[in-house]
Structures are given as C-alpha cells and as structure tokens.
Design a protein around this motif. Sequence first.
Motif, short mmCIF file in Angstrom:
data_model
loop_
_atom_site.label_atom_id
_atom_site.label_comp_id
_atom_site.label_asym_id
_atom_site.label_seq_id
_atom_site.Cartn_x
_atom_site.Cartn_y
_atom_site.Cartn_z
N LEU A 77 1.00 -1.23 0.03
CA LEU A 77 -0.03 -0.02 -0.01
C LEU A 77 1.10 1.25 -0.01
N VAL A 78 0.72 2.33 -0.91
CA VAL A 78 1.38 3.38 -0.98
C VAL A 78 0.42 4.25 -0.32
N MET A 79 0.76 5.08 0.62
CA MET A 79 0.04 5.99 1.45
C MET A 79 0.38 7.31 1.70
N PRO A 80 0.02 8.15 0.52
CA PRO A 80 0.48 9.59 0.84
C PRO A 80 -0.55 10.46 1.74
N MET A 81 0.19 10.67 2.67
CA MET A 81 -0.54 11.04 3.83
C MET A 81 0.39 12.08 4.79
N THR A 82 -0.15 13.18 4.97
CA THR A 82 0.82 14.18 6.02
C THR A 82 0.51 13.87 7.28
N VAL A 83 1.36 13.54 8.19
CA VAL A 83 1.23 13.30 9.85
C VAL A 83 2.28 14.46 10.19
N LEU A 84 1.67 15.35 10.91
CA LEU A 84 2.85 15.94 11.71
C LEU A 84 2.96 16.23 13.06
N VAL A 85 1.91 15.46 13.94
CA VAL A 85 1.73 15.33 14.95
C VAL A 85 2.53 14.38 15.76
N GLU A 86 3.61 14.32 16.44
CA GLU A 86 4.36 13.10 16.72
C GLU A 86 3.45 11.97 17.21
N PRO A 87 2.61 12.13 18.19
CA PRO A 87 1.98 11.14 19.07
C PRO A 87 0.83 10.50 18.02
N TYR A 88 0.44 11.20 16.98
CA TYR A 88 -0.41 10.78 16.15
C TYR A 88 0.34 9.73 15.23
N TRP A 89 1.65 9.85 14.85
CA TRP A 89 2.47 9.07 13.97
C TRP A 89 2.83 7.86 14.95
N ARG A 90 3.06 7.96 16.09
CA ARG A 90 3.55 6.85 16.95
C ARG A 90 2.34 5.86 17.13
N GLU A 91 1.16 6.56 17.28
CA GLU A 91 -0.20 5.69 17.38
C GLU A 91 -0.12 4.79 16.15
N ILE A 92 -0.27 5.47 14.81
CA ILE A 92 -0.28 4.88 13.87
C ILE A 92 0.67 3.98 13.59
N SER A 93 2.07 3.93 13.68
CA SER A 93 3.22 3.26 13.36
C SER A 93 2.96 1.88 14.58
N ALA A 94 2.66 2.40 15.73
CA ALA A 94 2.49 1.33 16.66
C ALA A 94 1.28 0.35 16.37
N GLY A 95 0.08 0.85 16.00
CA GLY A 95 -0.88 -0.12 15.46
C GLY A 95 -0.49 -0.94 14.17
#
Length: 173
Positions: A77-95
């Motif tokens: 899956l190629v996902m073009p998506m801006t995520v600039l809030v570190e806790p949000y990125w951590r939540e997504i990547s951990a999930g």
Amino acid sequence: MIVWLNGTHGAGKTTTAALVRQMLPDSRVFDAEKVGETLMDITPVLSRTDNFQHWPPWRQLVVETARRVLDYTGGILVMPMTVLVEPYWREISAGLAEHRIPVRHFVLHADQDTLRGRIEGDTDLGPSPFRFAHLEPYAEAARTWLHAEAEVIDTTHLTPAQVAERIVEAVKG
C-alpha cells in the motif's frame, strides 16, 4: 508492506504516490484522507476541529483499513498522507507494527519557498489558507522529530518521477 509518503502540502506526495504505484508491482494507493472525509460526513459532527486527524477514530481506522486491505490484497500500500503530530504518527506506526505490517516511511521535503510556489501554482487544488497553514507546523515537525523518523527525500530540485524512482529503489533494495 506500507510505503508511507509524508510531508506537507506541495511536497509532491499525491503525484509521487501514483508514480510509485506504477513502478512497484502489486501495489495500490490508499489515501487515508478518505477516512477523514468519511468521518467528517457523520452528523451531527463528532466534535469541532480544524483537522480530522485530531479525532482518535481517524488514526485507529487508518490502521484498521490498511490492515484489512493488505489482508485482502497482499502486496504494497502506497499511502500519501501528511502526519505532523508526533503522538499521532507513533499511534499509527505502533498500530501497524502490532499487526506486523512493515512500514517504509518517507518524508518528501522541499524548502519553504518551493512549497509556497507549488501551492500557489497548483492548478488542481489551488492555493488555500489550509494548505499554507501547514507550512510552519511541517517545518517544526521536521526540525524536532519527523526527519529523524523517516527517509528524507529533498524534492526541491527533483521531478516527481525522480522522487518515485528513489523511493522504488529504496523499497526494492
């Protein structure tokens, strides 16, 4: 696998994602913004916000949707998506990690003048206060955490095809 294309508006995520999809066999583009658009259509509104990423269900549904699509299709899956809030990125990547989904996280970077010029000259979406408003938060995220979390590709002097080639080489390598 997920190839996540991060960066702010004007960096070239959407254009690059389409090119990467063409160059990577068995890949698909999943725009997580569509998940946000679905949540924005709920009435009455979930809560007032200027960004659907602030809603916890968006982050959870992005993970779950990506997982389900990959379970169904396999591949990339190629996902073009801006995520600039570190806790949000951590939540997504951990999930995603919980589901053992490998992620190649790329940040498409360009200097502020180039980004402004691209936003101003965008004939599809056009300039908007929303897009310009993300330039400083992107610069702050880049300085404080984002560039350390990803493979950074400076797109300032590259064509989208050149950026896509670099990503594909990195993924295949």
